[in-house]
Enzyme design. Structure first.
Site, PDB file in Angstrom:
ATOM      1  N   LYS A 280       1.011  -1.012   0.046  1.00 25.18           N
ATOM      2  CA  LYS A 280      -0.074   0.011  -0.048  1.00 25.18           C
ATOM      3  C   LYS A 280       0.820   1.112  -0.087  1.00 25.18           C
ATOM      4  O   LYS A 280       2.116   1.210   0.426  1.00 25.18           O
ATOM      5  CB  LYS A 280      -0.716   0.085   1.221  1.00 25.18           C
ATOM      6  CG  LYS A 280      -1.903  -0.922   1.287  1.00 25.18           C
ATOM      7  CD  LYS A 280      -2.640  -0.750   2.625  1.00 25.18           C
ATOM      8  CE  LYS A 280      -3.838  -1.810   2.801  1.00 25.18           C
ATOM      9  NZ  LYS A 280      -4.980  -1.654   1.691  1.00 25.18           N
ATOM     10  N   ARG A 354     -10.429 -11.410   1.776  1.00 21.26           N
ATOM     11  CA  ARG A 354     -11.234 -12.435   1.223  1.00 21.26           C
ATOM     12  C   ARG A 354     -10.508 -13.612   1.127  1.00 21.26           C
ATOM     13  O   ARG A 354     -11.252 -14.897   1.231  1.00 21.26           O
ATOM     14  CB  ARG A 354     -11.671 -12.018  -0.263  1.00 21.26           C
ATOM     15  CG  ARG A 354     -10.683 -11.860  -1.439  1.00 21.26           C
ATOM     16  CD  ARG A 354     -11.003 -11.002  -2.388  1.00 21.26           C
ATOM     17  NE  ARG A 354     -11.268  -9.795  -2.253  1.00 21.26           N
ATOM     18  CZ  ARG A 354     -11.543  -8.807  -3.263  1.00 21.26           C
ATOM     19  NH1 ARG A 354     -11.792  -9.038  -4.414  1.00 21.26           N
ATOM     20  NH2 ARG A 354     -11.741  -7.407  -2.668  1.00 21.26           N
TER      21      ARG A 354
HETATM   22  N1  BES Z   1      -8.048  -3.879   4.319  1.00 21.48           N
HETATM   23  C1  BES Z   1      -8.537  -3.354   3.193  1.00 21.48           C
HETATM   24  C2  BES Z   1      -9.744  -2.442   2.927  1.00 21.48           C
HETATM   25  C3  BES Z   1      -9.694  -1.031   3.453  1.00 21.48           C
HETATM   26  C4  BES Z   1      -9.122   0.095   2.594  1.00 21.48           C
HETATM   27  C5  BES Z   1     -10.311  -0.964   4.706  1.00 21.48           C
HETATM   28  C6  BES Z   1      -9.201   1.199   3.128  1.00 21.48           C
HETATM   29  C7  BES Z   1     -10.253   0.538   5.182  1.00 21.48           C
HETATM   30  C8  BES Z   1      -9.737   1.412   4.500  1.00 21.48           C
HETATM   31  C9  BES Z   1      -8.438  -4.478   2.044  1.00 21.48           C
HETATM   32  O1  BES Z   1      -7.689  -5.442   2.355  1.00 21.48           O
HETATM   33  C10 BES Z   1      -7.883  -3.953   0.766  1.00 21.48           C
HETATM   34  O2  BES Z   1      -6.770  -3.510   0.718  1.00 21.48           O
HETATM   35  N2  BES Z   1      -8.450  -4.071   0.048  1.00 21.48           N
HETATM   36  C11 BES Z   1      -8.474  -3.507  -1.471  1.00 21.48           C
HETATM   37  C12 BES Z   1      -8.900  -4.373  -2.460  1.00 21.48           C
HETATM   38  C13 BES Z   1      -8.398  -4.342  -3.758  1.00 21.48           C
HETATM   39  C14 BES Z   1      -7.114  -4.569  -3.784  1.00 21.48           C
HETATM   40  C15 BES Z   1      -9.052  -5.269  -4.649  1.00 21.48           C
HETATM   41  C16 BES Z   1      -9.065  -2.033  -1.782  1.00 21.48           C
HETATM   42  O3  BES Z   1     -10.175  -1.820  -1.153  1.00 21.48           O
HETATM   43  O4  BES Z   1      -8.291  -1.163  -2.320  1.00 21.48           O
HETATM   44 MN    MN Z   2      -5.716  -5.245   2.024  1.00 23.47          MN
END
Ligand code: BES
Ligand code: MN
Ligand code: ZN
Length: 497
Positions: A280, A354
């Site tokens: 990230k 997931r």
């Molecule tokens: N934990 C994150 C989702 C999230 C993002 C929660 C910001 C709270 C605040 C999750 O694991 C994630 O990174 N999701 C990605 C999915 C994508 C790679 C398909 C997202 O939401 O960008």
């Molecule tokens: Mn994630």
């Protein structure tokens, strides 16, 4: 904090403070009228003089009001009487509590619980008064060298109800309010803990403590090596990159006869989500310590349900792991076999929620569940869609979805349903495996749920995406305790019907 209900006269309360509502413009509530009468117009004089309009959230603290027995009378502005609803009620309770706390009233009798709130009854008002109070007083100071709490905090609150027959209703509401608050408090504490402390092992230890404290509670911890042996290839693909091993935590509460099928709650417990190899960006990455908000939420609900000794069987399963980049971490392109036998091509290691959940959802089949609800900070897309107001709800069973929506409306911890149409499923197609873990461009919250739906065909299932509701960003950064009220209300409503 101690809570009570009472049905009495405002002028006769021997306490540090009596809390009274005033509507806009300058209209005393019924309890206010009563005090005004015995004090020969003391309050109405002040209002006439312009000391207070009654705008929402206004406060005026009075001392030695004539012919009353309390040290103080606190007037709280309630806004327009005809607009007085859930939100306004929570605002005035919160305002009253902060003021009491800052002005040294250690006990108070609050008459705000007597006000008419559109469409709400005594039970609701007392319960919400307690939840708002506890919510307002919460602070997380474990790592501050100096405490920031008030010098003379409120210790005892009495909420007044209009009639004596409301007292029993009030008592029950207090018990529920305390239990929900306790659960939400636990959820907030867990999620606010820093990720170097609250790792999967920490969550497991916390679960074990619950089992020691309660004869009806059992706890089982399954280690990463066992998970691998069992065939949870998706789960372990996430945890393998971290030095802290992943754990599956199982908590059982046996509150009803053994034949009764359990309600099963599954929580995403990513104790830190760096994204893994699909790292990230750095900005606000600290907030990814809350990526175990789903785990904290189901844990908190478990605390609330056991606190109330509800006649239900409840199983809580927490998929706890840390998502880190390392030489051992899963790569984009890796293909893993899930516990269900289906294969997944990992196209983005940041879509890890997931991956841990799908194996946990297959695992819970063994409990022959009545319903399964998973709770997860699953997608950033859910924040884009619903902000911090509603949790995303997706379900393969309409009655379950409606029960959850209703529970949310009742307790004020709301959800909003999104569709799970088959047409979205093809976004998960993979060239090399049964599916990919990435849904591509649009509808990120829905395609994430579509992924999970492939592992939940054997039971009635609902998914709550709490990415937007589980924590606040900005100045008041921290965990909210959601969706503990929603989950607990759902179980309460079922236990009562
Ligand atoms: N934990 C994150 C989702 C999230 C993002 C929660 C910001 C709270 C605040 C999750 O694991 C994630 O990174 N999701 C990605 C999915 C994508 C790679 C398909 C997202 O939401 O960008
Ligand atoms: Mn994630
Ligand atoms: Zn995540």
């Amino acid at each position: 904090m101690e809570f009570n209900v009472k049905s009495g006269n405002p002028e006769k309360q021997r306490s540090a403070c009596v809390v009274i509502g005033v509507f806009d413009s300058r209209k005393l509530s019924q309890a206010g009228e009563q005090i005004d009468e015995v004090s020969e117009g003391y309050l109405s004089n002040l209002l006439r003089r312009g000391d207070m309009e009654g705008k929402l959230g206004q406060v005026l603290l009075l001392h030695n009001v004539p012919n009353t027995l309390s040290d103080r009378v606190l007037l709280i502005g309630c806004g327009k009487e005809r607009d007085f609803g859930d939100k306004q009620y929570n605002t005035v309770i919160a305002k009253a509590i902060t003021t009491l706390n800052e002005t040294g009233s250690m006990d108070a009798v609050c008459f705000l619980s007597e006000l008419n709130v559109k469409g709400r009854d005594t039970h609701w008002k007392v319960r919400h008064a307690i939840e708002s109070t506890q919510d307002t007083l919460y602070s997380f100071e474990e790592y501050k060298s100096k405490s920031e709490t008030a010098r003379r905090p409120v210790r005892r609150l009495v909420f007044n109800v209009t009639t004596r027959k409301d007292l029993t209703i009030g008592e029950q509401a207090i018990a529920e309010g305390i239990a929900v608050s306790k659960g939400a408090h636990k959820a907030r504490d867990l999620a606010n803990q820093p990720p170097n402390i609250a790792n999967p092992t920490y969550l497991a230890e916390e679960a074990k403590i619950l089992a020691v404290q309660n004869d009806h509670v059992e706890c089982q911890i399954i280690d990463e090596s066992e998970l691998k042996e069992m065939g949870m290839g998706a789960f372990t693909a996430v945890s393998q990159g971290s030095k802290t091993p992943g754990k599956l935590i199982v908590l059982k509460y046996n509150g009803a006869e053994a034949e009764k099928k359990p309600i099963v709650l599954v929580g995403k417990g990513i104790t830190f989500d760096s994204g893994g190899i699909s790292l990230k960006p750095g900005e606000r990455m600290d907030e990814m310590k809350y990526d175990m908000g789903g785990a904290a939420g189901v844990f908190g609900c478990f605390v609330a349900v056991t606190e109330l000794s509800l006649v239900v069987n409840l199983v809580v399963v927490i998929a706890a792991a840390e998502n880190m980049p390392s030489g051992d971490a899963a790569r984009p392109g890796d293909i893993v076999t899930t516990l269900s036998g289906q294969t997944v091509e990992i196209l983005n290691t940041d879509a890890e929620g997931r991956l841990v959940l799908c194996d946990a959802l297959t695992y819970v089949e063994r409990f022959d569940p009545d319903v399964v609800i998973d709770v997860a900070t699953l997608t950033g897309a859910c924040i884009v869609a619903l902000g911090d107001q509603a949790s995303g709800l997706l379900s393969n069973h309409n009655p379950l979805a409606h029960e959850l929506l209703n529970a949310g409306e009742l307790c004020g911890d709301r959800a909003w349903r999104l569709p799970l149409w088959d047409e979205y499923q093809e976004q998960l197609d993979s060239n090399f495996a049964d599916m990919s873990n990435l849904g591509g461009r649009g509808a990120g919250t829905i395609t994430a749920a579509c992924f999970l739906s492939r592992y939940t065909k054997k039971y009635q299932w609902a998914h709550l995406d709490i990415a937007g509701t589980a924590w606040k960003t900005g100045k008041a950064k921290g965990a909210t305790g959601r969706p503990v009220p929603l989950l607990t209300q759902y179980i309460l409503s079922r236990a009562n019907s």
